[in-house]
Design a protein around this motif. Structure first.
Motif, PDB file in Angstrom:
ATOM      1  N   GLN A 231      41.861 -30.920   4.308  1.00 47.64           N
ATOM      2  CA  GLN A 231      43.053 -31.751   4.396  1.00 47.64           C
ATOM      3  C   GLN A 231      44.267 -30.846   4.222  1.00 47.64           C
ATOM      4  O   GLN A 231      44.277 -29.977   3.368  1.00 47.64           O
ATOM      5  N   ARG A 232      45.274 -31.052   5.031  1.00 48.88           N
ATOM      6  CA  ARG A 232      46.485 -30.235   4.919  1.00 48.88           C
ATOM      7  C   ARG A 232      47.675 -31.022   5.424  1.00 48.88           C
ATOM      8  O   ARG A 232      47.540 -31.916   6.261  1.00 48.88           O
ATOM      9  N   GLU A 233      48.858 -30.657   4.915  1.00 55.48           N
ATOM     10  CA  GLU A 233      50.081 -31.333   5.349  1.00 55.48           C
ATOM     11  C   GLU A 233      50.585 -30.743   6.663  1.00 55.48           C
ATOM     12  O   GLU A 233      50.983 -31.470   7.569  1.00 55.48           O
ATOM     13  N   ALA A 234      50.570 -29.421   6.765  1.00 55.69           N
ATOM     14  CA  ALA A 234      51.028 -28.761   7.993  1.00 55.69           C
ATOM     15  C   ALA A 234      49.871 -28.646   8.980  1.00 55.69           C
ATOM     16  O   ALA A 234      48.761 -28.253   8.610  1.00 55.69           O
ATOM     17  N   ASN A 235      50.115 -28.985  10.214  1.00 54.09           N
ATOM     18  CA  ASN A 235      49.096 -28.934  11.271  1.00 54.09           C
ATOM     19  C   ASN A 235      47.781 -29.588  10.836  1.00 54.09           C
ATOM     20  O   ASN A 235      46.723 -28.948  10.821  1.00 54.09           O
ATOM     21  N   PRO A 236      47.829 -30.851  10.437  1.00 54.11           N
ATOM     22  CA  PRO A 236      46.609 -31.509   9.957  1.00 54.11           C
ATOM     23  C   PRO A 236      45.566 -31.654  11.057  1.00 54.11           C
ATOM     24  O   PRO A 236      45.889 -31.817  12.234  1.00 54.11           O
ATOM     25  N   LEU A 237      44.306 -31.589  10.638  1.00 56.30           N
ATOM     26  CA  LEU A 237      43.196 -31.826  11.544  1.00 56.30           C
ATOM     27  C   LEU A 237      42.568 -33.169  11.188  1.00 56.30           C
ATOM     28  O   LEU A 237      42.308 -33.440  10.017  1.00 56.30           O
ATOM     29  N   ASP A 238      42.330 -33.999  12.191  1.00 62.10           N
ATOM     30  CA  ASP A 238      41.640 -35.255  11.963  1.00 62.10           C
ATOM     31  C   ASP A 238      40.603 -35.435  13.066  1.00 62.10           C
ATOM     32  O   ASP A 238      40.513 -34.633  14.003  1.00 62.10           O
ATOM     33  N   ALA A 239      39.804 -36.485  12.949  1.00 62.68           N
ATOM     34  CA  ALA A 239      38.712 -36.701  13.906  1.00 62.68           C
ATOM     35  C   ALA A 239      39.247 -36.842  15.326  1.00 62.68           C
ATOM     36  O   ALA A 239      38.676 -36.279  16.273  1.00 62.68           O
ATOM     37  N   ARG A 240      40.340 -37.581  15.495  1.00 59.24           N
ATOM     38  CA  ARG A 240      40.875 -37.797  16.839  1.00 59.24           C
ATOM     39  C   ARG A 240      41.286 -36.471  17.480  1.00 59.24           C
ATOM     40  O   ARG A 240      40.964 -36.201  18.640  1.00 59.24           O
ATOM     41  N   THR A 241      41.988 -35.631  16.716  1.00 57.06           N
ATOM     42  CA  THR A 241      42.456 -34.345  17.247  1.00 57.06           C
ATOM     43  C   THR A 241      41.290 -33.448  17.630  1.00 57.06           C
ATOM     44  O   THR A 241      41.266 -32.842  18.709  1.00 57.06           O
ATOM     45  N   VAL A 242      40.306 -33.336  16.738  1.00 59.24           N
ATOM     46  CA  VAL A 242      39.189 -32.423  16.971  1.00 59.24           C
ATOM     47  C   VAL A 242      38.312 -32.907  18.120  1.00 59.24           C
ATOM     48  O   VAL A 242      37.981 -32.146  19.042  1.00 59.24           O
ATOM     49  N   PHE A 243      37.959 -34.180  18.111  1.00 54.93           N
ATOM     50  CA  PHE A 243      37.018 -34.670  19.119  1.00 54.93           C
ATOM     51  C   PHE A 243      37.676 -34.917  20.479  1.00 54.93           C
ATOM     52  O   PHE A 243      36.981 -35.159  21.469  1.00 54.93           O
ATOM     53  N   ALA A 253      28.343 -34.508  17.015  1.00 58.26           N
ATOM     54  CA  ALA A 253      29.318 -34.925  16.008  1.00 58.26           C
ATOM     55  C   ALA A 253      30.306 -35.927  16.586  1.00 58.26           C
ATOM     56  O   ALA A 253      30.679 -36.906  15.926  1.00 58.26           O
ATOM     57  N   ALA A 254      30.747 -35.685  17.834  1.00 59.05           N
ATOM     58  CA  ALA A 254      31.695 -36.604  18.477  1.00 59.05           C
ATOM     59  C   ALA A 254      31.037 -37.953  18.731  1.00 59.05           C
ATOM     60  O   ALA A 254      31.662 -39.013  18.527  1.00 59.05           O
ATOM     61  N   LYS A 255      29.793 -37.931  19.161  1.00 61.05           N
ATOM     62  CA  LYS A 255      29.092 -39.194  19.429  1.00 61.05           C
ATOM     63  C   LYS A 255      28.956 -40.027  18.154  1.00 61.05           C
ATOM     64  O   LYS A 255      29.048 -41.250  18.177  1.00 61.05           O
ATOM     65  N   ARG A 256      28.759 -39.353  17.020  1.00 59.66           N
ATOM     66  CA  ARG A 256      28.605 -40.050  15.737  1.00 59.66           C
ATOM     67  C   ARG A 256      29.948 -40.263  15.041  1.00 59.66           C
ATOM     68  O   ARG A 256      30.018 -40.952  14.023  1.00 59.66           O
ATOM     69  N   ASN A 257      31.009 -39.635  15.579  1.00 57.48           N
ATOM     70  CA  ASN A 257      32.318 -39.612  14.924  1.00 57.48           C
ATOM     71  C   ASN A 257      32.178 -39.117  13.477  1.00 57.48           C
ATOM     72  O   ASN A 257      32.778 -39.648  12.543  1.00 57.48           O
ATOM     73  N   ALA A 258      31.358 -38.079  13.321  1.00 59.96           N
ATOM     74  CA  ALA A 258      31.056 -37.529  11.996  1.00 59.96           C
ATOM     75  C   ALA A 258      32.053 -36.426  11.672  1.00 59.96           C
ATOM     76  O   ALA A 258      31.920 -35.277  12.128  1.00 59.96           O
ATOM     77  N   PHE A 259      33.051 -36.772  10.897  1.00 68.40           N
ATOM     78  CA  PHE A 259      34.131 -35.843  10.554  1.00 68.40           C
ATOM     79  C   PHE A 259      34.465 -36.044   9.081  1.00 68.40           C
ATOM     80  O   PHE A 259      34.695 -37.171   8.630  1.00 68.40           O
ATOM     81  N   VAL A 260      34.493 -34.940   8.317  1.00 69.77           N
ATOM     82  CA  VAL A 260      34.781 -35.005   6.882  1.00 69.77           C
ATOM     83  C   VAL A 260      35.886 -33.996   6.564  1.00 69.77           C
ATOM     84  O   VAL A 260      35.741 -32.800   6.842  1.00 69.77           O
ATOM     85  N   ALA A 261      36.985 -34.477   5.984  1.00 71.59           N
ATOM     86  CA  ALA A 261      38.083 -33.603   5.572  1.00 71.59           C
ATOM     87  C   ALA A 261      38.389 -33.853   4.102  1.00 71.59           C
ATOM     88  O   ALA A 261      38.581 -34.997   3.687  1.00 71.59           O
ATOM     89  N   LEU A 262      38.412 -32.789   3.315  1.00 77.61           N
ATOM     90  CA  LEU A 262      38.694 -32.894   1.883  1.00 77.61           C
ATOM     91  C   LEU A 262      39.732 -31.852   1.490  1.00 77.61           C
ATOM     92  O   LEU A 262      39.960 -30.861   2.200  1.00 77.61           O
TER      93      LEU A 262
END
Length: 307
Positions: A231-243, A253-262
């Protein structure tokens, strides 16, 4: 031959004295009245040991506890230290995580006549315990350190039992960032791979060590079943952006929408809370895992270790 006997006895006595003094030399005493803490996990452990009043400065990765960045002076990023900035705070002891730099700056700090301890940083449960013991010994609070080490060990034991409920380890891919249109991902011997192992997953990328950009073909070939990120404030990565990326869109991973950010320190710091972070990852990747409370949460063990 007889005259040599007194010399032999004398030599043996001197040798015995040296051996007797050796442990004391290894356990070098430090002035801990003004500590500069370099490394997020180092700061977190010092606070857990109840030593926050002795800390005069921290580095910019010391996000936990949250008050640390508010209360303490900041010497900047741990890999881009300024010797003048650190020594200008008149420290009595510098505790620096392994990998702090640049090398020239660390060399200056080591030769400045101030106590300097390099804290080992290996990405395993055993590495966390060692880190706690090294810091506690340097600060002269070994009893508190053993208390904290035992509390963390109990959490790691609980995590190990939880992992036995994972039938098939998920293939995970850690994305650090995107450089242009290429993903920079974690290979072997990284904190990201370490947290995967603790959470019962495997690293989908094993062709190299460290963090490197990879091609779209390499991502597709790796076939990750889950993606991890910070998890980050600048240039955040989320499931939508990555997939939305063309290579990641073709992965399981995209088919399962399996994305974890901490949070970065929580996920990759390998400090007192790492077992809890690994549990969060394991639960996200394996929703059927039984819910469990950790000993440190039940008994407030960390608070008791503050003395």
């Amino acid at each position: 031959m007889r005259p040599a006997l007194p010399r032999l006895i004398c030599f043996a006595a001197v040798l015995a004295a040296i051996v007797a003094l050796a442990p004391a030399a290894r356990a070098e005493a430090h002035d801990t009245s003004r500590i500069v803490s370099i490394g997020g996990a180092v700061t977190e452990i010092l606070y857990a040991l109840g030593l926050e009043q002795r800390i005069v400065a921290i580095d910019s990765t010391s996000f936990y506890p949250p008050q640390a960045l508010r209360e303490k002076r900041n010497v900047g990023y741990f890999r881009a230290l300024s010797p003048e900035g650190v020594l200008g705070l008149n420290p009595s002891l510098i505790l620096a995580i392994e990998g702090a730099g640049p090398k020239q700056a660390v060399s200056v700090l080591k030769s400045a006549g101030v106590g300097f301890v390099s804290v080992p940083d290996t990405f395993t449960g055993e590495g966390i315990i060692e880190k706690i013991r090294v810091i506690a010994a340097a600060a002269g609070v070994e009893k508190r350190g053993e208390c904290l080490a035992n509390a963390v060990a109990a959490d790691l034991d609980t995590l190990a039992r939880l992992r036995t409920g994972i039938d098939k380890p998920a293939r995970a891919l850690f994305v650090l960032s995107f450089v242009g249109d290429r993903a920079q991902v974690a290979g072997r011997a990284t904190a990201a791979e370490g947290i995967m192992r603790l959470s019962g997953a495997t690293n989908a990328i094993t062709e190299f060590e460290g963090y490197k950009p990879v091609s779209d073909e390499a991502i597709i070939a790796a076939q990750p079943e889950a993606v991890l990120a910070m998890q980050r404030e600048a240039n955040p990565l989320d499931a939508r952006t990555v997939f939305a990326h063309q290579a990641f869109a073709l992965t399981p991973a995209a088919k399962r929408n399996a994305f974890v950010a901490l949070n970065a320190l929580y996920l990759l710091g390998f400090g007192p809370r790492t077992a809890l972070a690994a549990h969060d990852v394991a639960a996200a990747l394996n929703p059927s895992l039984a819910k469990v409370e950790f000993p440190s949460q039940i008994a407030s063990a960390v608070e008791r270790c503050r003395g």
